[in-house]
Write an enzyme that holds these catalytic residues in place. Sequence first.
Site, PDB file in Angstrom:
ATOM      1  CE1 TYR A  32      75.663 -21.368  14.025  1.00 50.29           C
ATOM      2  CE2 TYR A  32      77.894 -21.077  14.267  1.00 50.29           C
ATOM      3  CZ  TYR A  32      76.844 -20.734  13.632  1.00 50.29           C
ATOM      4  OH  TYR A  32      76.839 -19.895  12.409  1.00 50.29           O
ATOM      5  CE  LYS A  69      59.499 -22.730   9.675  1.00 51.21           C
ATOM      6  NZ  LYS A  69      58.980 -22.144   8.450  1.00 51.21           N
ATOM      7  CG  ASP A  74      59.383 -18.896   6.913  1.00 49.16           C
ATOM      8  OD1 ASP A  74      59.227 -18.051   7.955  1.00 49.16           O
ATOM      9  OD2 ASP A  74      58.653 -19.899   6.463  1.00 49.16           O
ATOM     10  CG  ASP A  91      75.830 -17.492  10.544  1.00 47.10           C
ATOM     11  OD1 ASP A  91      76.724 -16.694  10.567  1.00 47.10           O
ATOM     12  OD2 ASP A  91      75.904 -18.731  10.026  1.00 47.10           O
ATOM     13  CG  ASP A 101      76.478 -13.602   5.961  1.00 45.66           C
ATOM     14  OD1 ASP A 101      77.046 -12.923   7.131  1.00 45.66           O
ATOM     15  OD2 ASP A 101      77.219 -14.251   5.133  1.00 45.66           O
TER      16      ASP A 101
HETATM   17  C1  IPM Z   1      79.857 -15.356  11.960  1.00 45.94           C
HETATM   18  C2  IPM Z   1      80.692 -16.350  10.933  1.00 45.94           C
HETATM   19  C3  IPM Z   1      80.787 -17.703  12.180  1.00 45.94           C
HETATM   20  C4  IPM Z   1      79.480 -18.134  12.548  1.00 45.94           C
HETATM   21  C5  IPM Z   1      81.811 -18.485  11.643  1.00 45.94           C
HETATM   22  C6  IPM Z   1      83.049 -17.978  11.012  1.00 45.94           C
HETATM   23  C7  IPM Z   1      82.011 -19.959  12.598  1.00 45.94           C
HETATM   24  O1  IPM Z   1      79.764 -16.967  10.024  1.00 45.94           O
HETATM   25  O2  IPM Z   1      80.436 -14.817  12.895  1.00 45.94           O
HETATM   26  O3  IPM Z   1      78.728 -15.105  11.331  1.00 45.94           O
HETATM   27  O4  IPM Z   1      79.013 -18.822  11.844  1.00 45.94           O
HETATM   28  O5  IPM Z   1      79.235 -17.715  13.760  1.00 45.94           O
HETATM   29 MG    MG Z   2      78.087 -15.486   9.752  1.00 44.02          MG
END
Ligand code: IPM
Ligand code: MG
Length: 363
Positions: A141, A191, A223, A247, A251
Amino acid sequence: MNLKIAVLPGDGIGPEVIRQAIKVINTIERKFNHKIEIREGIVGGLAIDKYGDPLPEETWRICEESDAILLGAVGGPKWDNLPGEKRPEKALLKLRAGFNLFANIRPITVFDELIFSSTLKEDFLKGVDFVIIRELTGGLYFGKPKETRFEDGEEVAIDTMIYRASEIRRIAHVAFKMAQKRKKKVTSVDKANILECSRLWRKIVEEVAKEYKDVVLEHMYVDNCSMQIVRNPKQFDVILTENTFGDILSDEAAIITGSIGMLPSASLGNSKKGLYEPIHGSAPDIEGQNIANPLATILSVSLMFRYSFDLEEEANIIEEAVRKVLKAGYFTRDLYTNNPYAKKLVTTEEMGDLICKVIEGGA
Ligand code: IPM
Ligand code: MG
């Protein structure tokens, strides 16, 4: 207590879910006799439209002067074609880096009533309770160089994954301390079979582990971890990982809870000032329809009371209210479908009101 909270509603469903969170903050303020000052700041796409800057100076100042920051969401299709430096997401990265919020805490808690809202099988979900500790100010990032350039007549893009030992060490301490208060297990995800960064990560995490003899450490490749999270999520207690892996895995883990609309997060640094936000993002497709799930934001408020203000009772009462409202079968649209526990479909506003009512002790 006298508390100052910076509130940045942002884009998409951000303002709608934040409105519910503010109601909850006001309810807690009244019930516990705190004095809470809320100051709103403009951020993300809206701020780009108005000031040409996703994080205007005034917003930064409001955050600087506050004890904690609550953010809704940033981004949307309208701003998708802007260059990286000018995108709404840049505001988030600037807040994270600017306040040195290197530790992102993402609890994955399964509420029994939501098990059927998940696409995964019931047996594997009951009792799942783990936390993802994501390093937030390093890695791909932020690493330099980060650019697109021309080489030999074609475009070449480069992002840099870079980690310093000190960055790994401090986030590892956060994970081990968290594990000590929980089931005493850290799964460090990397990794290391491929990446130099991961080999350093593993070495430093092992060094840190020596200071926490009561915590079991295991390593897992990313993975494999992404498979294990949906194969047998009960095995996890604290997952410790770098920025990009965290990240993606968070999700994925959201699916376990039934909806990404349930996942709160806290970003912390060396001081008590933290940034709190739902992980779901701006969801422009459902913006303005009063159907978004505000619980991730409300649960983020709970984390704020716990981590920034050390007000455990207030944090617990919010979580308890969420539990009770779900138990009573009130679900927003994301949770409602195919769930036998669902009794009444509620709007964003109604969900906010229900939580406040329970906190007040009226239901
Ligand atoms: C998160 C989001 C952010 C990230 C984006 C919106 C920049 O996906 O907080 O998980 O990638 O960190
Ligand atoms: Mg995210």
